[in-house]
Write a protein that holds these residues in place. Structure first.
Motif, PDB file in Angstrom:
ATOM      1  N   ASN A  60       0.829  -1.213   0.000  1.00 57.11           N
ATOM      2  CA  ASN A  60       0.000   0.000   0.000  1.00 57.11           C
ATOM      3  C   ASN A  60       0.859   1.257   0.000  1.00 57.11           C
ATOM      4  OD1 ASN A  60      -2.711  -0.897  -0.131  1.00 57.11           O
ATOM      5  ND2 ASN A  60      -2.636  -1.491   2.023  1.00 57.11           N
ATOM      6  N   LEU A  67      -3.075   4.584  -5.472  1.00 56.32           N
ATOM      7  CA  LEU A  67      -4.286   4.357  -4.677  1.00 56.32           C
ATOM      8  C   LEU A  67      -5.030   5.663  -4.410  1.00 56.32           C
ATOM      9  CD1 LEU A  67      -2.840   1.687  -2.252  1.00 56.32           C
ATOM     10  CD2 LEU A  67      -4.800   1.356  -3.778  1.00 56.32           C
ATOM     11  N   LEU A  74      -7.742  -2.570  -4.861  1.00 59.03           N
ATOM     12  CA  LEU A  74      -6.496  -3.316  -5.022  1.00 59.03           C
ATOM     13  C   LEU A  74      -6.542  -4.566  -4.154  1.00 59.03           C
ATOM     14  CD1 LEU A  74      -3.591  -3.402  -6.194  1.00 59.03           C
ATOM     15  CD2 LEU A  74      -2.863  -2.172  -4.134  1.00 59.03           C
TER      16      LEU A  74
END
Length: 104
Positions: A60, A67, A74
């Motif tokens: 992440n 993102l 995801l």
């Protein structure tokens, strides 16, 4: 193109022995050609001794810009080399509850 960016960043950050970046947008109710839903499979020696949450946080963090600005969803699957040898494939992604272009 978002997919090549994701691949480049994951390759740079994790030096994976195996990497899959799959655009699964077609499985969702989005315009054709969208790059909004991805599944990544990352197999790296860097994951040795790490909990799954730590691995996912690292992915992440690596993809924070994508993102925040491009990716709607995801799916992350992270493995050590031994875990991958025992598994050899990631789980199949479920169908989208909001419908998909496959259903039409």
């Amino acid at each position: 193109m978002i997919q090549p960016q994701i691949e480049a960043k994951l390759n740079h950050s994790f030096a994976p022995v195996h990497l899959d970046v799959l655009n699964e947008s077609y499985m969702h109710n989005v315009p054709e050609g969208s790059e909004s839903h991805f599944k990544v499979v990352v197999v790296s020696a860097q994951f040795e001794g790490q909990r799954h949450i730590t691995r996912h946080r690292a992915v992440n963090q690596c993809l924070a810009d994508e993102l925040a600005n491009h990716i709607h969803a995801l799916a992350i699957h992270t493995y050590t080399e031994l875990e991958w040898q025992q598994q050899l494939n990631a789980p199949v992604s479920p169908k989208c509850h909001g419908g998909s272009t496959l259903d039409k």
